[in-house]
Design a protein around this motif. Structure first.
Motif, PDB file in Angstrom:
ATOM      1  N   THR A   1      -6.115   6.363  11.099  1.00 59.49           N
ATOM      2  CA  THR A   1      -6.246   6.919  12.358  1.00 59.49           C
ATOM      3  C   THR A   1      -4.666   7.518  12.792  1.00 59.49           C
ATOM      4  O   THR A   1      -3.943   6.588  12.680  1.00 59.49           O
ATOM      5  CB  THR A   1      -6.884   5.898  13.339  1.00 59.49           C
ATOM      6  OG1 THR A   1      -8.262   5.320  12.849  1.00 59.49           O
ATOM      7  CG2 THR A   1      -6.993   6.971  14.560  1.00 59.49           C
ATOM      8  N   TYR A   2      -4.735   8.974  13.090  1.00 64.33           N
ATOM      9  CA  TYR A   2      -3.522   9.491  13.457  1.00 64.33           C
ATOM     10  C   TYR A   2      -3.704   9.876  15.035  1.00 64.33           C
ATOM     11  O   TYR A   2      -4.303  10.867  15.277  1.00 64.33           O
ATOM     12  CB  TYR A   2      -3.412  10.631  12.581  1.00 64.33           C
ATOM     13  CG  TYR A   2      -3.305  10.321  11.041  1.00 64.33           C
ATOM     14  CD1 TYR A   2      -2.062  10.160  10.760  1.00 64.33           C
ATOM     15  CD2 TYR A   2      -4.106  10.339  10.405  1.00 64.33           C
ATOM     16  CE1 TYR A   2      -1.784   9.709   9.427  1.00 64.33           C
ATOM     17  CE2 TYR A   2      -4.167   9.904   8.914  1.00 64.33           C
ATOM     18  CZ  TYR A   2      -2.792   9.651   8.462  1.00 64.33           C
ATOM     19  OH  TYR A   2      -2.694   9.455   7.009  1.00 64.33           O
TER      20      TYR A   2
ATOM     21  N   MET B   1     -11.925  13.424  18.917  1.00 63.16           N
ATOM     22  CA  MET B   1     -11.357  12.973  17.517  1.00 63.16           C
ATOM     23  C   MET B   1     -11.800  13.667  16.407  1.00 63.16           C
ATOM     24  O   MET B   1     -13.245  13.335  16.065  1.00 63.16           O
ATOM     25  CB  MET B   1     -10.841  11.592  17.432  1.00 63.16           C
ATOM     26  CG  MET B   1      -9.872  11.280  16.546  1.00 63.16           C
ATOM     27  SD  MET B   1      -9.279   9.663  16.607  1.00 63.16           S
ATOM     28  CE  MET B   1      -8.218   9.404  17.820  1.00 63.16           C
ATOM     29  N   GLN B   2     -11.249  14.509  15.587  1.00 64.85           N
ATOM     30  CA  GLN B   2     -11.866  15.028  14.308  1.00 64.85           C
ATOM     31  C   GLN B   2     -11.783  14.207  13.117  1.00 64.85           C
ATOM     32  O   GLN B   2     -10.536  13.597  12.883  1.00 64.85           O
ATOM     33  CB  GLN B   2     -11.235  16.436  14.041  1.00 64.85           C
ATOM     34  CG  GLN B   2     -11.818  16.939  12.739  1.00 64.85           C
ATOM     35  CD  GLN B   2     -13.034  17.379  12.905  1.00 64.85           C
ATOM     36  OE1 GLN B   2     -13.539  18.133  13.706  1.00 64.85           O
ATOM     37  NE2 GLN B   2     -13.811  16.901  11.855  1.00 64.85           N
ATOM     38  N   GLY B   3     -12.902  14.034  12.363  1.00 63.42           N
ATOM     39  CA  GLY B   3     -12.958  13.127  11.188  1.00 63.42           C
ATOM     40  C   GLY B   3     -12.801  14.025  10.204  1.00 63.42           C
ATOM     41  O   GLY B   3     -13.393  15.029   9.899  1.00 63.42           O
ATOM     42  N   TYR B   4     -12.043  13.353   9.157  1.00 61.63           N
ATOM     43  CA  TYR B   4     -12.007  13.942   7.688  1.00 61.63           C
ATOM     44  C   TYR B   4     -12.464  12.785   6.759  1.00 61.63           C
ATOM     45  O   TYR B   4     -12.511  11.691   6.900  1.00 61.63           O
ATOM     46  CB  TYR B   4     -10.566  14.318   7.519  1.00 61.63           C
ATOM     47  CG  TYR B   4      -9.965  15.576   8.475  1.00 61.63           C
ATOM     48  CD1 TYR B   4     -10.408  16.822   8.217  1.00 61.63           C
ATOM     49  CD2 TYR B   4      -9.670  15.164   9.675  1.00 61.63           C
ATOM     50  CE1 TYR B   4     -10.003  17.993   9.263  1.00 61.63           C
ATOM     51  CE2 TYR B   4      -9.387  16.457  10.531  1.00 61.63           C
ATOM     52  CZ  TYR B   4      -9.628  17.732  10.304  1.00 61.63           C
ATOM     53  OH  TYR B   4      -9.270  18.579  11.069  1.00 61.63           O
TER      54      TYR B   4
ATOM     55  N   VAL C   1      -9.057   9.792   9.085  1.00 56.70           N
ATOM     56  CA  VAL C   1      -9.344   9.932   7.897  1.00 56.70           C
ATOM     57  C   VAL C   1     -10.297   8.917   7.039  1.00 56.70           C
ATOM     58  O   VAL C   1      -9.641   7.620   7.428  1.00 56.70           O
ATOM     59  CB  VAL C   1      -7.994  10.318   6.842  1.00 56.70           C
ATOM     60  CG1 VAL C   1      -8.628  10.663   5.459  1.00 56.70           C
ATOM     61  CG2 VAL C   1      -7.498  11.483   7.528  1.00 56.70           C
ATOM     62  N   GLU C   2     -11.371   9.013   6.654  1.00 53.18           N
ATOM     63  CA  GLU C   2     -12.166   7.840   5.883  1.00 53.18           C
ATOM     64  C   GLU C   2     -11.953   7.952   4.486  1.00 53.18           C
ATOM     65  O   GLU C   2     -11.858   9.209   3.937  1.00 53.18           O
ATOM     66  CB  GLU C   2     -13.432   8.105   6.295  1.00 53.18           C
ATOM     67  CG  GLU C   2     -13.916   7.821   7.766  1.00 53.18           C
ATOM     68  CD  GLU C   2     -15.644   7.997   8.074  1.00 53.18           C
ATOM     69  OE1 GLU C   2     -16.106   8.210   7.284  1.00 53.18           O
ATOM     70  OE2 GLU C   2     -15.558   7.733   9.251  1.00 53.18           O
TER      71      GLU C   2
END
Length: 146
Positions: free
Chosen positions: A72-73, A1-4, A80-81
């Motif tokens: 969280t999507y 899962m990619q974080g932004y 996204v934080e």
């Protein structure tokens, strides 16, 4: 899962929010918060301060960030934080990625024809307003000491 991350930067006087005008998709032409990808091996705070400096020239000496919330999507395999901070001093912002500007807080940040994020920016601002006394306690302390 990619974080932004997205970073909410309030002016020293807490009456403006730093925004950028998106030049590409998604949200091309809309106003958005600054932020970007969390790289492998970075903590959320490290990524937030790095992205903030890359996109605005604001350093960790100019601001203290607080981790406000996450989105969280699951179907898009990303999260996204959300970070928020108030400038400690007046700074000149500059960046090459998207044009930066200070938005007045009286705007309707839920207006999806003007602002990115399907109303999330408005939601985040409301969350900040609900706990402003804790996030910006230095402001309250300074005002009370006068």
């Amino acid at each position: 899962m990619q974080g932004y991350n997205v970073i909410m930067i309030y002016s020293r006087s807490l009456d403006k929010l730093l925004m950028c005008k998106r030049l590409n998709h998604p949200y091309k032409g809309l106003s958005n918060l600054v932020g970007g990808k969390i790289e492998v091996g970075e903590t959320g705070f490290e990524a937030a301060y790095r992205e903030l400096f890359e996109e605005t020239s604001i350093s960790n000496e100019d601001i203290m960030l607080h981790h406000l919330m996450d989105f969280t999507y699951y179907l898009n395999h990303c999260y996204v934080e959300v970070y928020v901070g108030r400038l400690k001093r007046d700074v000149i912002v500059s960046g090459d990625e998207h044009p930066l500007f200070w938005s007045d807080l009286s705007e309707d940040f839920f207006d999806m024809s003007l602002f990115a994020g399907e109303g999330n920016i408005g939601h985040m601002i409301e969350q900040v307003n609900m706990c402003k006394h804790r996030i910006f306690s230095d402001v309250v302390l300074n005002e009370n000491s006068r």
